[in-house]
Design a protein around this motif. Structure first.
Motif, PDB file in Angstrom:
ATOM      1  N   PRO A  15       0.710  -1.307   0.010  1.00 56.14           N
ATOM      2  CA  PRO A  15       0.137  -0.073   0.050  1.00 56.14           C
ATOM      3  C   PRO A  15       0.799   1.150   0.029  1.00 56.14           C
ATOM      4  CG  PRO A  15      -0.957  -1.599   1.625  1.00 56.14           C
ATOM      5  CD  PRO A  15       0.482  -1.977   1.256  1.00 56.14           C
ATOM      6  N   LEU A  16       1.899   1.159   0.589  1.00 61.75           N
ATOM      7  CA  LEU A  16       2.627   2.369   0.855  1.00 61.75           C
ATOM      8  C   LEU A  16       3.429   2.831  -0.579  1.00 61.75           C
ATOM      9  CD1 LEU A  16       4.518   4.362   2.263  1.00 61.75           C
ATOM     10  CD2 LEU A  16       6.053   2.910   2.944  1.00 61.75           C
ATOM     11  N   MET A  17       3.833   1.817  -1.287  1.00 61.09           N
ATOM     12  CA  MET A  17       4.522   1.934  -2.589  1.00 61.09           C
ATOM     13  C   MET A  17       3.361   2.085  -3.431  1.00 61.09           C
ATOM     14  SD  MET A  17       7.660   1.420  -2.363  1.00 61.09           S
ATOM     15  CE  MET A  17       7.468   2.426  -0.684  1.00 61.09           C
ATOM     16  N   GLY A  18       2.173   1.856  -3.329  1.00 64.91           N
ATOM     17  CA  GLY A  18       1.032   2.338  -4.404  1.00 64.91           C
ATOM     18  C   GLY A  18       0.897   3.942  -4.271  1.00 64.91           C
ATOM     19  N   ARG A  19       0.917   4.335  -3.002  1.00 62.61           N
ATOM     20  CA  ARG A  19       0.797   5.911  -2.893  1.00 62.61           C
ATOM     21  C   ARG A  19       1.824   6.673  -3.598  1.00 62.61           C
ATOM     22  NH1 ARG A  19      -0.236   4.097   2.851  1.00 62.61           N
ATOM     23  NH2 ARG A  19      -2.682   4.166   2.998  1.00 62.61           N
ATOM     24  N   VAL A  20       3.090   5.889  -3.104  1.00 60.97           N
ATOM     25  CA  VAL A  20       4.363   6.607  -3.916  1.00 60.97           C
ATOM     26  C   VAL A  20       4.247   6.669  -5.476  1.00 60.97           C
ATOM     27  CG1 VAL A  20       6.653   6.610  -4.173  1.00 60.97           C
ATOM     28  CG2 VAL A  20       5.908   6.111  -1.938  1.00 60.97           C
ATOM     29  N   GLN A  21       3.692   5.535  -5.755  1.00 60.20           N
ATOM     30  CA  GLN A  21       3.653   5.440  -7.384  1.00 60.20           C
ATOM     31  C   GLN A  21       2.568   6.396  -7.955  1.00 60.20           C
ATOM     32  OE1 GLN A  21       2.218   1.638  -8.798  1.00 60.20           O
ATOM     33  NE2 GLN A  21       2.604   1.998 -10.956  1.00 60.20           N
ATOM     34  N   ASP A  22       1.460   6.451  -7.314  1.00 58.64           N
ATOM     35  CA  ASP A  22       0.544   7.386  -7.798  1.00 58.64           C
ATOM     36  C   ASP A  22       0.869   9.031  -7.759  1.00 58.64           C
ATOM     37  OD1 ASP A  22      -1.770   5.580  -8.024  1.00 58.64           O
ATOM     38  OD2 ASP A  22      -2.374   5.680  -6.194  1.00 58.64           O
ATOM     39  N   ALA A  23       1.530   9.217  -6.630  1.00 61.31           N
ATOM     40  CA  ALA A  23       2.231  10.668  -6.545  1.00 61.31           C
ATOM     41  C   ALA A  23       3.447  10.901  -7.374  1.00 61.31           C
ATOM     42  CB  ALA A  23       2.430  10.649  -5.006  1.00 61.31           C
ATOM     43  N   HIS A  24       4.229  10.012  -7.471  1.00 62.76           N
ATOM     44  CA  HIS A  24       5.435  10.289  -8.197  1.00 62.76           C
ATOM     45  C   HIS A  24       5.713   9.444  -9.365  1.00 62.76           C
ATOM     46  CE1 HIS A  24       6.352  12.918  -4.884  1.00 62.76           C
ATOM     47  NE2 HIS A  24       6.029  11.815  -3.904  1.00 62.76           N
TER      48      HIS A  24
END
Length: 399
Positions: free
Chosen positions: A266-275
């Motif tokens: 989930p954390l990496m998913g947020r990073v992917q969406d943002a960056h």
């Protein structure tokens, strides 16, 4: 500060239910995949080749069904296809004990694999249809957690039942899990975007792009190569650890892997969406390659440490690139996108043990894992060519 609108809401009732359905489908797969070879030997007295065939026939069925599952899902509707697939999935689960011969067992395995391929394609397509586009990476990561939980719960349950009540209890548990998936699917509300009647008439006219979507095939091919490397862990980590007298470390490896993926996806998913995709995928591939290098050390600490790196690596790449695949197609072709993606993953998972197994026989486990690290490096180059060089950094929106 980033704002969320109603359209950006991820945690809906139906998203959670779809994830639970996917968990039960995956749990059945892992319960039986990790025990079927041993069952074939104990029940029918087959040799190593037959035992491998009993386990692999499921994958053969799944790979075959991926070729048409995507179009069925897109044309007939996500929920409708899921329900039909789960009915047959349950019947196949109930067919193991009555299967009184080895050929009958292979037939059950093949049908079970077919319905798994269709059902898992439909459940993933449903999950993707319920994820807001602005949270695609995060949502895919959370949805993928359902399958990760199954990798821990399924094998653990199987071993517990086999060592206790026996195979009858195992097949009963698999049938109960399949029935639970079907019952939950009955109450799912899915936003279907069914095509017009003219397209429905074309259901039985398959074009090449209806089998494997050209827009998804490049990233899916990369995943096939990466999955081939991962198959060396699935297939050979336990015998490798046993040869070193480190069986406990192998068990801890999968526990650590599951925990890291549960936290990290989930954390990496947020990073992917943002960056953007590259910020996540390139470091994940580096972590995955380092895991294989660590496995060549052959110590307990190295094996457990590799579990952390595989969780950060393979666990991240698997969900992140699925999000890439879905973003490459319009909503009406999500089913074909998902089936194309997992078709190549299944092919890599199926072919990898054959090639890597030959390498183990010729050179040993440590050399095989060293070669696997090189395979991940090759996969990184392939990712750059098919997606990384054109992927753009995402600028997050601010209120």
């Amino acid at each position: 500060m980033t704002t969320r609108t109603g359209a950006d809401r991820l945690w809906t009732r139906d998203f959670v239910l779809a994830a639970v359905v996917n968990f039960f489908i995956s749990a059945v797969f892992y319960m039986l995949m990790t025990t079927m070879a041993l069952y074939a030997v104990d029940r029918f007295g087959v040799g190593d080749t037959g035992a491998g065939l009993a386990a692999g026939m499921f994958i053969i069925g799944a790979v075959g069904s991926r070729l048409f599952a995507g179009k069925l899902v897109d044309v007939l509707g996500h929920r409708r296809v899921l329900l039909v697939a789960l009915v047959v999935f349950l019947l196949a689960a109930l067919g193991y004990l009555p299967a009184g011969s080895f050929p009958a067992l292979l037939g059950v395995r093949f049908v079970h694999g077919l319905t798994f391929g269709v059902g898992s394609t439909a459940s993933h397509a449903i999950g993707q249809s319920l994820i807001p586009p602005s949270r695609r990476g995060e949502g895919t990561g959370f949805f993928g957690v359902s399958a990760v939980l199954a990798t821990a719960v399924g094998p653990f349950t199987a071993v517990l039942l086999i060592d206790g009540p026996g195979y009858g209890a195992l097949f009963t548990a698999a049938s109960v899990a399949a029935a639970a998936a079907m019952a939950i699917a009955l109450v799912l509300r899915v936003p279907e975007a069914l095509p017009d009647p003219n397209r429905r008439e074309a259901l039985w006219t398959f074009r090449r792009e209806d089998l494997l979507d050209p827009a998804v095939l490049p990233i899916a091919t990369f995943m096939g190569v990466t999955a081939a490397a991962y198959s060396g862990i699935l297939t050979f980590l336990n015998p490798y650890a046993l040869s070193l007298g480190l069986a406990a470390a192998a068990s801890t490896f999968f526990l650590v892997y599951a925990v890291v993926v549960l936290v990290g996806r989930p954390l990496m998913g947020r990073v992917q969406d943002a960056h953007g995709d590259n910020v996540v995928v390139y470091p994940a591939l580096a972590s995955f390659g380092a895991a294989f290098a660590l496995l060549t050390v052959g110590s307990s600490r190295a094996i457990i440490g590799a579990g952390v790196l595989v969780g950060l690596g393979w666990g991240t790449v698997m969900s992140s690139c699925q999000a890439v695949a879905v973003k490459a197609v319009p909503p009406s072709r999500v089913g074909v996108a998902v089936s194309t993606y997992f078709f190549m993953v299944d092919v890599g998972t199926g072919l990898g043990p054959v090639l890597l197994g030959w390498l183990v026989g010729a050179t040993g486990y440590r050399t095989m894992y060293a070669v696997s690290a090189g395979l991940v490096a090759l996969a990184a180059v392939l990712y750059h060519l098919v997606h990384g060089r054109v992927a753009r950094r995402v600028r997050p929106a601010h209120a």
